[in-house]
Design an enzyme around this catalytic site. Structure first.
Site, PDB file in Angstrom:
ATOM      1  CE  LYS A 182      38.610  99.897 117.704  1.00 17.01           C
ATOM      2  NZ  LYS A 182      39.102  99.580 116.446  1.00 17.01           N
ATOM      3  CD  GLU A 258      22.188  97.521 117.366  1.00 21.08           C
ATOM      4  OE1 GLU A 258      21.733  97.008 116.464  1.00 21.08           O
ATOM      5  OE2 GLU A 258      21.475  98.410 117.998  1.00 21.08           O
ATOM      6  CB  CYS A 291      24.360  94.352 109.954  1.00 22.45           C
ATOM      7  SG  CYS A 291      23.611  95.939 110.030  1.00 22.45           S
ATOM      8  CD  GLU A 392      27.005  89.253 109.118  1.00 22.39           C
ATOM      9  OE1 GLU A 392      28.062  89.312 109.749  1.00 22.39           O
ATOM     10  OE2 GLU A 392      26.212  90.235 109.027  1.00 22.39           O
TER      11      GLU A 392
HETATM   12  P1  NAD Z   1      34.345  93.349 113.331  1.00 25.37           P
HETATM   13  O1  NAD Z   1      33.698  92.545 114.532  1.00 25.37           O
HETATM   14  O2  NAD Z   1      35.646  92.664 113.047  1.00 25.37           O
HETATM   15  O3  NAD Z   1      35.130  94.816 114.018  1.00 25.37           O
HETATM   16  C1  NAD Z   1      34.352  95.796 114.515  1.00 25.37           C
HETATM   17  C2  NAD Z   1      35.016  96.605 115.499  1.00 25.37           C
HETATM   18  O4  NAD Z   1      35.289  95.808 116.607  1.00 25.37           O
HETATM   19  C3  NAD Z   1      36.457  97.166 114.902  1.00 25.37           C
HETATM   20  O5  NAD Z   1      36.302  98.546 115.330  1.00 25.37           O
HETATM   21  C4  NAD Z   1      37.316  96.384 115.456  1.00 25.37           C
HETATM   22  O6  NAD Z   1      38.620  96.977 115.415  1.00 25.37           O
HETATM   23  C5  NAD Z   1      37.012  96.177 116.782  1.00 25.37           C
HETATM   24  N1  NAD Z   1      37.582  95.085 117.468  1.00 25.37           N
HETATM   25  C6  NAD Z   1      37.880  93.748 116.651  1.00 25.37           C
HETATM   26  N2  NAD Z   1      38.214  92.932 117.768  1.00 25.37           N
HETATM   27  C7  NAD Z   1      37.965  93.451 118.912  1.00 25.37           C
HETATM   28  C8  NAD Z   1      38.170  92.944 120.300  1.00 25.37           C
HETATM   29  N3  NAD Z   1      38.774  91.615 120.679  1.00 25.37           N
HETATM   30  N4  NAD Z   1      37.657  93.655 121.195  1.00 25.37           N
HETATM   31  C9  NAD Z   1      37.296  94.940 120.802  1.00 25.37           C
HETATM   32  N5  NAD Z   1      37.142  95.569 119.817  1.00 25.37           N
HETATM   33  C10 NAD Z   1      37.411  94.863 118.700  1.00 25.37           C
HETATM   34  O7  NAD Z   1      33.359  93.939 112.633  1.00 25.37           O
HETATM   35  P2  NAD Z   1      33.776  94.481 111.084  1.00 25.37           P
HETATM   36  O8  NAD Z   1      34.161  93.307 110.165  1.00 25.37           O
HETATM   37  O9  NAD Z   1      34.252  95.762 111.383  1.00 25.37           O
HETATM   38  O10 NAD Z   1      32.310  94.621 110.662  1.00 25.37           O
HETATM   39  C11 NAD Z   1      31.387  93.869 109.980  1.00 25.37           C
HETATM   40  C12 NAD Z   1      30.453  93.011 110.828  1.00 25.37           C
HETATM   41  O11 NAD Z   1      29.646  94.356 111.526  1.00 25.37           O
HETATM   42  C13 NAD Z   1      29.381  92.382 110.231  1.00 25.37           C
HETATM   43  O12 NAD Z   1      29.172  91.153 111.078  1.00 25.37           O
HETATM   44  C14 NAD Z   1      28.104  93.304 110.319  1.00 25.37           C
HETATM   45  O13 NAD Z   1      26.931  92.176 110.340  1.00 25.37           O
HETATM   46  C15 NAD Z   1      28.183  93.968 111.534  1.00 25.37           C
HETATM   47  N6  NAD Z   1      27.272  95.197 111.582  1.00 25.37           N
HETATM   48  C16 NAD Z   1      26.420  95.279 112.261  1.00 25.37           C
HETATM   49  C17 NAD Z   1      25.532  96.277 112.522  1.00 25.37           C
HETATM   50  C18 NAD Z   1      24.265  96.301 113.236  1.00 25.37           C
HETATM   51  O14 NAD Z   1      23.830  97.332 113.562  1.00 25.37           O
HETATM   52  N7  NAD Z   1      23.865  95.060 113.731  1.00 25.37           N
HETATM   53  C19 NAD Z   1      25.634  97.303 111.638  1.00 25.37           C
HETATM   54  C20 NAD Z   1      26.924  97.216 110.739  1.00 25.37           C
HETATM   55  C21 NAD Z   1      27.999  96.246 110.811  1.00 25.37           C
END
Ligand code: NAD
Length: 488
Positions: A182, A258, A291, A392
């Protein structure tokens, strides 16, 4: 600017539109204009994907046929390898990657990691003997076997979508799980291509499914709450990660998270390359949307003014060499969306209100195009208690914090809810290693050491996550342990 092919769902072996026929626009971060269309999955589509993945796990030999898995994962790799140009196109148009960032953090890094998984797979220990032991007057032989966890919901973000999709999908498939990928609504094409190429590779129906929609939460929440899904592998924000843990509790979901970071790079006063260590922390690569980036720079108070002068020069030197879609030398493009741009700019305003000083940048740059451009930005005179040092920002904003001595540097680095990565530089390797070992984070780079690669486990302490992706550990996240004992 190219127009991307339609991003289709992949459910039960079929590449297809949403049942409702609805689509949504993929918006280019460069122009703010549609650059493609994606199927807008409804609850009925997600339901079908879950049922299909469950069926494939329970009713086919996918979970036990290791040779088939290795063959198809390798075939899929070859198809991705032959499509590197398309993958670059997707990274640039959907995720806003500048050409100079595409290789490093998007296509090459993901493909190298994929190869690492294939190479490491033989190291998975499927069976472990615990030997004999007496109990109740008899001897017992004990063996643990590893088995795939079952159906995996892989929920991924937009920042480095290919890298994260590969990190989850390839590991879970090799482990013998079936998967529902997803991807984020901003980067559906980078998910859809998994379906398209899996169909071409001849994957059995249901082993891999791909769903996405305009609603960021709908499909993900269905995966998290459905009892037929055994494990959620999530990369994204800490806020959503917490919600997944809460919502997953009802079905005792295994969760692998993650999450975000606010990692500190500590440059000690005896660093041999002080100027380089400071200057290279400039947060510009992929507009700071990583991240594991070092978004807090910690420098000794005794050399704070010198560090400011170095950074001033570095930002001036970087100048306006960013934000051009076609320039192959550039590593920085726009941020992902209007919402993200507004969020980053609100932190720039907040930093000034909190009393930090803007050393560089801080403004939106609409002159660069209709997209979401923010100048490389640096705050000095930052106290670690400020929100710009604690939260962040996920944009090109570096904060620079002074410290008194090694203990103080460690204290500041650890005074964070996050613990994903970090760095230490010193002229003495022993001193740097001693500091590194005191930092509560999942990885730490000493004197520029590279601690992110497909053969190394990556993950976070504290609010940065649970579990490890990549390396053999990354495959083992998708396994269960079954202990079998028999009387001799
Ligand atoms: P996000 O948390 O907004 O979304 C991530 C995913 O979750 C998307 O596919 C989104 O559609 C889905 N999602 C949103 N609400 C949800 C819910 N209630 N239930 C289930 N799924 C849901 O994050 P983003 O804005 O897409 O990405 C940025 C974030 O990702 C930053 O905080 C970054 O640090 C983190 N990140 C972490 C790593 C790591 O390996 N630690 C790597 C890349 C990005």
């Amino acid at each position: 600017m190219t127009t991307l092919p339609d991003a289709k769902l992949f459910i039960d072996g079929q590449l297809r539109d949403a049942q409702s026929g609805k689509t949504f626009d993929i918006i280019s971060p460069w122009t703010g204009e549609p650059v493609g269309k994606a199927a807008d999955a409804t609850a009925a589509d997600v339901e079908e994907a879950i049922a299909s993945a469950r069926r494939a796990f329970d009713k086919t030999d996918w979970s036990t046929n290791i040779a088939l898995r290795v063959k198809l994962v390798q075939k899929l790799y070859d198809l991705f390898d032959a499509n590197r140009e398309r993958l670059s196109d997707l990274a640039r148009n959907e995720a806003g990657a500048a050409i100079g960032a595409v290789g490093r953090a998007h296509v090459d890094m993901a493909m190298d990691g994929w190869k690492d998984y294939i190479d490491l797979f033989p190291q998975v220990e499927w069976q472990k003997s615990y030997g004999e032991r007496a109990a109740y007057g008899m001897m017992h032989e004990r063996v643990a076997v590893k088995e795939p966890v079952g159906v995996v919901g892989a929920i991924t973000p937009w920042n480095v979508p290919l890298y994260v999709n590969v990190g989850k999908v390839v590991a879970a498939l090799l482990a013998g799980c079936t998967v529902i990928l997803k991807p984020a609504p901003n980067t559906p094409g980078m998910g859809s291509i998994f379906g398209e190429l899996a169909a071409e590779a001849g994957f059995p129906a249901g082993v891999l499914n791909v769903v996405f929609g305009e609603d960021a939460a709908l499909a993900g929440e269905m995966l998290v709450t459905d009892p037929r899904v055994d494990l959620i592998s999530f990369t994204g924000s800490t806020g959503v990660g917490k919600r997944i843990m809460e919502q997953g509790a009802a079905t005792m979901k295994r969760v692998f998270l993650e999450l975000g970071g606010k990692s500190a790079k500590i440059v000690l006063e005896d660093s041999e390359n002080f100027a380089m260590d400071v200057a290279t922390t400039m947060l510009v690569f992929h507009a700071g949307q990583g991240c594991a980036v070092h978004s807090r720079l910690l420098v000794p108070r005794s050399r704070y003014d010198e560090a400011k002068a170095i950074l001033k020069g570095a930002y001036a030197n970087f100048g306006d060499n960013w934000g051009d879609f076609d320039n192959p030398t550039q590593i920085m493009g726009p941020v992902i969306s209007k919402r993200q741009m507004e969020r980053v700019l609100s932190y720039v305003e907040l930093g000034q209100q909190e009393g930090a000083t803007l050393l560089a940048g801080g403004k939106a740059r609409p002159d660069k195009g209709g997209g979401y451009f923010i100048e490389p930005t640096c705050f000095v005179d930052v106290d670690n208690a400020m929100r710009i040092a604690q939260e962040e920002i996920f944009g090109p904003v570096l904060v620079v914090i002074p410290f008194e001595d090694d203990d103080d540097a460690v204290r500041i680095a650890n005074e964070s809810s996050y613990g994903l990565s970090g760095g230490v530089s010193s002229g003495s390797l022993d001193r740097a290693l001693a500091v590194a070992k005191r930092i509560r984070s999942g990885s730490i780079s000493v004197n520029g050491g590279m601690c992110i690669a497909g053969d190394l486990p990556f993950g976070g302490y504290k609010a940065s996550g649970i579990g490890r992706e990549w390396g053999v550990e990354g495959i083992e996240e998708y396994l269960e342990t079954k202990l079998i004992a028999w009387r001799k």
